[in-house]
Scaffold this active site. Structure first.
Site, PDB file in Angstrom:
ATOM      1  N   LYS A 233      -2.619   6.908   1.228  1.00  0.00           N
ATOM      2  CA  LYS A 233      -2.400   7.178   2.662  1.00  0.00           C
ATOM      3  C   LYS A 233      -1.321   8.257   2.747  1.00  0.00           C
ATOM      4  CE  LYS A 233      -2.145   4.670   7.015  1.00  0.00           C
ATOM      5  NZ  LYS A 233      -3.239   5.375   7.691  1.00  0.00           N
TER       6      LYS A 233
ATOM      7  N   ARG B 109       0.844  -1.216   0.000  1.00  0.00           N
ATOM      8  CA  ARG B 109       0.000   0.000   0.000  1.00  0.00           C
ATOM      9  C   ARG B 109       0.870   1.255   0.000  1.00  0.00           C
ATOM     10  NH1 ARG B 109      -4.463   0.689   4.617  1.00  0.00           N
ATOM     11  NH2 ARG B 109      -2.610   1.104   5.872  1.00  0.00           N
TER      12      ARG B 109
ATOM     13  N   GLU C 191     -16.284   6.272   5.591  1.00  0.00           N
ATOM     14  CA  GLU C 191     -15.504   5.572   6.618  1.00  0.00           C
ATOM     15  C   GLU C 191     -15.503   6.457   7.858  1.00  0.00           C
ATOM     16  OE1 GLU C 191     -11.289   5.297   5.693  1.00  0.00           O
ATOM     17  OE2 GLU C 191     -11.314   7.201   4.637  1.00  0.00           O
TER      18      GLU C 191
HETATM   19  N1  PXG Z   1      -9.295   4.862   7.262  1.00  0.00           N
HETATM   20  C1  PXG Z   1      -8.422   5.837   7.557  1.00  0.00           C
HETATM   21  C2  PXG Z   1      -8.693   7.211   7.109  1.00  0.00           C
HETATM   22  C3  PXG Z   1      -7.246   5.527   8.253  1.00  0.00           C
HETATM   23  O1  PXG Z   1      -6.371   6.491   8.549  1.00  0.00           O
HETATM   24  C4  PXG Z   1      -7.963   3.214   8.358  1.00  0.00           C
HETATM   25  C5  PXG Z   1      -9.090   3.582   7.636  1.00  0.00           C
HETATM   26  C6  PXG Z   1      -7.761   1.783   8.706  1.00  0.00           C
HETATM   27  O2  PXG Z   1      -6.724   1.219   7.880  1.00  0.00           O
HETATM   28  P1  PXG Z   1      -5.783   0.046   8.397  1.00  0.00           P
HETATM   29  O3  PXG Z   1      -4.912  -0.256   7.245  1.00  0.00           O
HETATM   30  O4  PXG Z   1      -5.030   0.581   9.582  1.00  0.00           O
HETATM   31  O5  PXG Z   1      -6.677  -1.090   8.749  1.00  0.00           O
HETATM   32  C7  PXG Z   1      -7.004   4.207   8.659  1.00  0.00           C
HETATM   33  C8  PXG Z   1      -5.741   3.896   9.390  1.00  0.00           C
HETATM   34  C9  PXG Z   1      -4.106   6.190  14.922  1.00  0.00           C
HETATM   35  C10 PXG Z   1      -4.025   6.025  13.454  1.00  0.00           C
HETATM   36  O6  PXG Z   1      -3.165   6.740  15.500  1.00  0.00           O
HETATM   37  C11 PXG Z   1      -4.913   5.223  12.768  1.00  0.00           C
HETATM   38  C12 PXG Z   1      -4.849   5.112  11.376  1.00  0.00           C
HETATM   39  C13 PXG Z   1      -3.895   5.823  10.732  1.00  0.00           C
HETATM   40  C14 PXG Z   1      -3.020   6.590  11.401  1.00  0.00           C
HETATM   41  C15 PXG Z   1      -3.064   6.708  12.779  1.00  0.00           C
HETATM   42  O7  PXG Z   1      -5.118   5.772  15.520  1.00  0.00           O
HETATM   43  N2  PXG Z   1      -5.790   4.344  10.720  1.00  0.00           N
END
Ligand code: PXG
Length: 288
Positions: A149, A50, A182
């Site tokens: 991301k 990713r 989301e």
């Molecule tokens: N949507 C968004 C906008 C995210 O930033 C997710 C979904 C979930 O993706 P993953 O790959 O983690 O299953 C994310 C990611 C935090 C933190 O500190 C959390 C994310 C990113 C950066 C920091 O809680 N979530």
């Protein structure tokens, strides 16, 4: 704490980035948030893939191969003696001048932070979260694809600020069509009549690594799962709801916009999904 920064491991106090780095000046860069569980970097390959796609989308050349990034990530955990951690892998555009032009930034910066994680309190897994829908819409994919991301999280931060103002820890963000995209840092799922449903990434969501894992778990548990356009009505009338993210893992939602979801307690399918997720995190991925 030892931080990996551009080829070296340095103390946290010495891990410094220039004020001319376009990651800081413009949010021009990409990142991953990854978890280490019992010495296992969960789905590291998927995170690195990713990261590569995010970088390709913004025409940023990561100065490392996938294997090198994997080695750097694991070595950062080892250097800090960690077996359970939150890992932040960041690639910035690097130092440039005060104009936007990314082609005037000759050298991207790469750094990795591995640190102890601050989880949601256990009570949220036991009792479920109360969340709200916020007015700030998720950014239109034609403006900035939420599948990238990137270091530019202001859209999500605005949502997070509003969530706090409404007394919630997380919030649903709608897309510009009014469909659920989301949450501010998590993907969202509902359970309705025995099936799991989640918005398609094309509705304005990040393609979460945890989200992908839920599809595998649903297959394992023999629970139907599909993507669909989802409205707030669908979520209000759901039997269960849960959020997923590397930070949150799988967290039940029991209230949305003041409405009780299902029984008001974490649902049966949500609990089975969470149990399966907790088994998988120790197996799937890369051993240190
Ligand atoms: N949507 C968004 C906008 C995210 O930033 C997710 C979904 C979930 O993706 P993953 O790959 O983690 O299953 C994310 C990611 C935090 C933190 O500190 C959390 C994310 C990113 C950066 C920091 O809680 N979530």
């Amino acid at each position: 704490m030892k931080i990996y920064l551009d080829g070296k491991f340095v103390d946290a106090a010495d891990a410094k980035i220039s004020v001319f780095d376009h990651g800081l000046l413009y949010g021009d860069g990409v990142f991953e948030g990854i978890r280490l569980y019992g010495g296992n970097v969960f789905r590291l390959e998927e995170h690195l893939e990713r990261l590569e796609y995010s970088a390709r989308a913004i025409m940023l050349d990561i100065p490392h191969t996938r294997q090198e990034l994997s080695d750097i990530t694991c070595e950062t955990c080892r250097q800090n003696g960690l077996t359970d951690a939150y890992i932040r892998l960041v690639v910035t555009r690097g130092v440039g001048d005060l104009g936007l032009a990314p082609w005037l930034c000759p050298k991207p910066s790469v750094f990795v932070i591995a640190s102890k994680i601050s989880l949601y309190p256990q009570e949220h897994y036991d009792n479920g979260l109360a969340i709200v829908t916020v007015p700030t819409r998720r950014i239109n994919p034609a403006a900035l694809p939420p599948t990238i991301k990137s270091l530019n999280y202001l859209n999500n931060i605005l949502g997070k600020i509003e969530a706090k103002q409404f007394g919630a820890l997380e919030a649903i963000m709608l897309n510009d069509q009014g469909y659920i995209a989301e949450c501010t840092a998590d993907n969202i799922f509902i359970v309705h009549k025995g099936a799991i449903v989640t918005p398609a990434a094309s509705q304005g969501a990040l393609k979460g690594i945890t989200r992908d894992t839920i599809f595998d778990i649903a297959a394992e548990l023999n629970v139907p799962i599909h993507e669909a356009n989802m409205t707030r009505y669908d979520a209000w009338c759901a039997d269960e709801c849960f959020l997923t993210g590397s930070g949150a893992e799988v967290v039940p939602v029991v209230k949305l916009d003041g409405r009780v979801i299902g029984s008001g307690k974490p649902g049966e399918i949500t609990r089975r999904v969470l149990a399966s997720f907790r088994r998988r995190v120790l197996i799937e991925g890369t051993k240190l």
